[in-house]
Design an enzyme around this catalytic site. Structure first.
Site, PDB file in Angstrom:
ATOM      1  N   TYR A  88       1.914  -6.823   7.658  1.00 13.55           N
ATOM      2  CA  TYR A  88       1.635  -5.731   6.716  1.00 13.55           C
ATOM      3  C   TYR A  88       0.889  -4.590   7.415  1.00 13.55           C
ATOM      4  O   TYR A  88       1.222  -3.416   7.271  1.00 13.55           O
ATOM      5  CB  TYR A  88       0.813  -6.307   5.575  1.00 13.55           C
ATOM      6  CG  TYR A  88       0.570  -5.412   4.391  1.00 13.55           C
ATOM      7  CD1 TYR A  88       1.587  -5.102   3.495  1.00 13.55           C
ATOM      8  CD2 TYR A  88      -0.706  -4.922   4.133  1.00 13.55           C
ATOM      9  CE1 TYR A  88       1.340  -4.312   2.376  1.00 13.55           C
ATOM     10  CE2 TYR A  88      -0.968  -4.142   3.029  1.00 13.55           C
ATOM     11  CZ  TYR A  88       0.064  -3.835   2.151  1.00 13.55           C
ATOM     12  OH  TYR A  88      -0.192  -3.064   1.051  1.00 13.55           O
TER      13      TYR A  88
ATOM     14  N   LYS B 179       2.113  -0.771   7.963  1.00 15.25           N
ATOM     15  CA  LYS B 179       1.374   0.293   7.284  1.00 15.25           C
ATOM     16  C   LYS B 179       0.830   1.339   8.249  1.00 15.25           C
ATOM     17  O   LYS B 179       0.830   2.537   7.948  1.00 15.25           O
ATOM     18  CB  LYS B 179       0.242  -0.311   6.451  1.00 15.25           C
ATOM     19  CG  LYS B 179       0.718  -1.088   5.223  1.00 15.25           C
ATOM     20  CD  LYS B 179       1.600  -0.238   4.314  1.00 15.25           C
ATOM     21  CE  LYS B 179       1.793  -0.851   2.953  1.00 15.25           C
ATOM     22  NZ  LYS B 179       2.679  -0.036   2.096  1.00 15.25           N
TER      23      LYS B 179
END
Length: 302
Positions: free
Chosen positions: A164, A168
């Protein structure tokens, strides 16, 4: 001054619930025609539902105009078709909020390559697919507002979210090039790092915080960043009604004399090289090189 989206057409991905739903509802309330895009799956990316259609019904009940769309951001051709259909119906696309995402949280030692790849595919490649699909249209219109959804995990790290976080921070990097390429076409690109109580975070945040971090408290930042007077290349954090900016900075380069350009020489100067203070925020990668050249000139090295 009231910020209006009258006459604007917006696509919000992952808008079947949580933050995306909140964005879509407020965009419509302020006059935008909204495409509510959502594959409708679970937060790990599996399954389908009619979540997008329910949001469209909410918008219609409030007097707004919206359509639902179940295309997957991971499929570029589906994004191209989504944009083509939107343009055919409403004449253009002025706003894109890249919000679709999934979670596959595990410590890196337990994370499979498939878990890593899928999260990067949905968040980073999915946002790139949607943005690419609308990019040329926005350039032709000489108007576009694009929002990438990053995260504190990408900016600052978080245990158990290597996939993640990589995706991101990649989105923040994508913004930093696209804002440059879109500038002369009035296409502005920004990055939002929201903290919100959604299906994605329901078993991460305690109940009290879950109420405090309602998605509606992120909406002011998101909609400003896609409004007509939006900045470009901003990184904004938002949650619970508190807002801040984040910056990618560099300190003043330390020039090592030729004889000291060794591993040991670098080690001796690490304190100065890593010191905070007197930092600048380059507007492009080229400015890093310019700062290095300026430091070399000041040191008499060139």
């Amino acid at each position: 001054m009231t910020i209006s989206f009258e006459g604007r057409v917006a696509i919000v991905t992952g808008a079947g619930g949580g933050l995306g739903r909140a964005y879509a509802l407020e965009l419509a309330r302020r006059g935008a025609k909204v495409v509510v895009n959502d594959l409708g799956g679970a937060r790990d990316g599996t399954g389908h539902s009619d979540a997008a259609l329910k949001v469209v019904e909410e918008i219609a009940a409030a007097g707004g105009e919206a359509i639902s769309n179940g295309a997957s951001v991971t499929e570029y051709e589906q994004m191209v078709e989504l944009v083509a259909q939107t343009k055919a119906k409403w004449g253009g696309v002025h706003v894109l909020i890249n919000n679709a995402g999934i979670l596959r949280d595990k410590s890196f030692t337990k994370m499979t390559p498939e878990d890593f790849e899928l999260v990067v595919k949905v968040h980073l490649l999915g946002s790139a697919n949607a943005t690419k699909a609308v990019w040329d249209l926005m350039r032709e219109q000489a108007y576009g507002r694009i929002l990438m959804t990053a995260s504190s995990t990408g900016l600052f790290g978080n245990f158990g979210q290597a996939n993640y976080g990589a995706a991101k921070l990649g989105l923040a990097g994508l913004t930093k090039t696209l804002y440059l390429e879109g500038a002369k076409y009035n296409v502005r690109v920004n990055t939002l790092a929201p903290v919100a109580a959604t299906r994605m975070t329901e078993d991460i945040l305690p109940e009290e915080a879950f109420k405090l971090f309602a998605p509606e408290n992120v909406v002011p930042a998101a909609l400003y960043l896609v409004s007509e007077d939006a900045p470009t290349n901003a990184i904004v954090g938002a949650g619970a009604g508190a807002f801040h900016s984040a910056f990618v900075t560099m300190n003043k380069p330390v020039v090592l004399p030729p004889a000291e350009r060794t591993v040991e020489g670098f080690a001796e100067q690490w304190g100065a090289i890593s010191a905070r203070g007197a930092e600048t925020t380059p507007g492009s990668g080229a400015e890093q090189s310019q700062a290095i050249l300026a430091a070399l000139q000041a040191a008499g090295s060139i």
